[in-house]
Design an enzyme around this catalytic site. Structure first.
Site, short mmCIF file in Angstrom:
data_model
loop_
_atom_site.label_atom_id
_atom_site.label_comp_id
_atom_site.label_asym_id
_atom_site.label_seq_id
_atom_site.Cartn_x
_atom_site.Cartn_y
_atom_site.Cartn_z
N SER A 1 0.85 -1.19 0.00
CA SER A 1 0.00 0.00 0.00
C SER A 1 0.88 1.24 0.00
CB SER A 1 -0.90 0.02 1.23
OG SER A 1 -0.11 0.26 2.38
N LYS A 2 0.25 2.34 -0.33
CA LYS A 2 0.99 3.60 -0.32
C LYS A 2 1.53 3.85 1.08
CE LYS A 2 -2.24 4.98 -3.80
NZ LYS A 2 -3.64 5.39 -3.90
#
Ligand code: GLU
Length: 295
Positions: A243-244
Site C-alpha cells: 500500500s501507499k
C-alpha cells in the site's frame, strides 16, 4: 439482467502501485469479458488525504497499460450534493441519525459496557445516540450514522465464496458523514455505484470487509446489490498488503507489458502477447474462460 457496468475507483492519494494495477486490470477484464462498460471513478471524497495531480498520474498509468475508461471519469469531490441528498433521505426515514459522541465518549461507553475490544483498531459504536435511546441529549450532532439492522448479512463473493457478517455486532452503526464534515467512503461509494448503474464490483480483497456495510446501505437507499469479486492482494516485503502507506513503489509503466504480466500473474493468468492490445485481447479470453458469463 441490466447491462454489465464495471468500475475502477482509485483514491488519488498517490500513483498506482503494483497492487492497484491488479484490481484495475481485473475490473477491466471482467467488463470486457462480459461485453460491458468500464468506468473509472476518482474517489477524492476524503479531500485531506488526496495528493494534487495524483488523479492525472493514475489516468496516465492506466492509459499506458491500455486501460481506458468508456466514459470521462467522475470525481467524488464534485458530488457532495448527491451524497447529502441520500443522507437527508436516510435521516428523514429514520435510517440514519446524528451522533454527538467523540472517540473518547465511545471509548468510555464501551468500557462501561465491558466491550472495549476494538476490531481492526476501530471501535464498535455502541449506539449511544440512537433515537430510541434518547438521541443527542441536547448536544450538537458531530457525525451522522446509519442505524444498521440487526442480524447476520449473507453475501456471495465470486472468488471467495459465501461470506457473512453481523454488522451491528462487528462494526456497529457506521459513519456516513464525518465529524470533520466530509462524507464517508461508504456513503459515497454506494451512492455512486447506484447512480452509475454499476452491476459488478471487482476490487482488492482488502475492501471485502466493507461489503456487508455497503449492502445494508444499498438496501436502506433502495438501490440494487451488485455482484462482487475481490481480487488477491500483492504483499510487500514485510508480508503485509502492498500500500501507499507501507511505501509501495509507484507503478512503472515505461514497460506496460511487464507491468501487466506481473498483475496477471497475481490473478493466476499466464498470457502471451507482444503488444498491449494483443496481450489484453488474449487476457480477456482467458478471463472469460474462468469468470465469464459462460456459453
Ligand atoms: N477508493 C477505494 C480505494 O482506493 C476503492 C473503493 C472501491 O473499489 O469500492 O481503496
Amino acid at each position: 439482467m441490466p447491462p454489465y457496468v464495471g468500475r475502477f475507483a482509485p483514491s488519488p492519494t498517490g500513483p498506482l502501485h503494483a497492487g492497484s494495477l491488479v484490481a484495475a486490470l481485473a475490473s477491466w477484464l471482467d467488463a470486457r469479458a462480459h461485453g460491458g462498460r468500464w468506468l473509472v471513478r476518482i474517489e477524492d471524497v476524503d479531500v485531506p488525504r488526496c495528493v494534487e495531480g495524483a488523479d492525472g498520474t493514475i489516468l496516465q498509468q492506466l492509459a499506458d497499460c491500455g486501460l481506458t475508461p468508456d466514459e470521462a471519469p467522475i470525481y467524488q469531490s464534485r458530488r457532495s450534493a448527491l451524497y447529502q441528498r441520500a443522507l437527508d433521505m436516510l435521516v428523514e426515514y429514520r435510517q440514519a441519525y446524528g451522533c454527538a459522541c467523540s472517540r473518547k465518549d465511545i471509548e468510555a461507553e464501551l468500557q462501561r459496557l465491558g466491550r472495549d475490544k476494538p476490531r481492526h483498531g476501530e471501535l464498535v459504536y455502541p449506539g449511544t445516540c440512537r433515537p430510541e435511546r434518547g438521541g443527542l441529549h441536547g448536544k450538537p450532532a458531530r457525525a451522522w450514522r446509519l442505524q444498521v439492522v440487526p442480524g447476520t448479512l449473507l453475501w456471495n463473493d465470486r472468488r471467495l465464496g459465501p461470506q457473512a457478517q453481523d454488522v451491528e455486532a462487528e462494526v456497529g452503526d457506521f459513519v456516513l458523514r464525518r465529524a470533520d464534515g466530509w462524507f464517508a467512503y461508504q456513503l459515497a461509494v454506494v451512492v455512486d455505484d447506484g447512480v452509475q448503474g454499476v452491476t459488478d464490483v471487482v476490487r482488492g480483497e482488502d475492501l471485502a470487509d466493507n461489503t456487508a456495510r455497503q449492502i445494508l446501505l444499498q438496501a436502506a437507499l433502495g438501490l440494487p446489490r451488485p455482484r462482487y469479486l475481490h481480487t488477491p492482494l500483492v504483499l510487500g516485503p514485510n508480508g503485509e498488503k502492498l500500500s501507499k502507506q507501507n511505501g509501495a513503489q509507484a507503478l512503472d509503466t515505461a514497460n506496460p507489458l511487464a507491468a501487466l504480466r506481473a498483475a496477471a500473474a497475481v490473478l493466476g493468468l499466464q498470457v502471451q502477447g507482444e503488444t498491449v492490445g494483443d496481450w489484453l485481447a488474449a487476457a480477456t479470453q482467458q478471463w472469460a474462460g474462468r469468470w465469464g458469463p459462460g456459453p
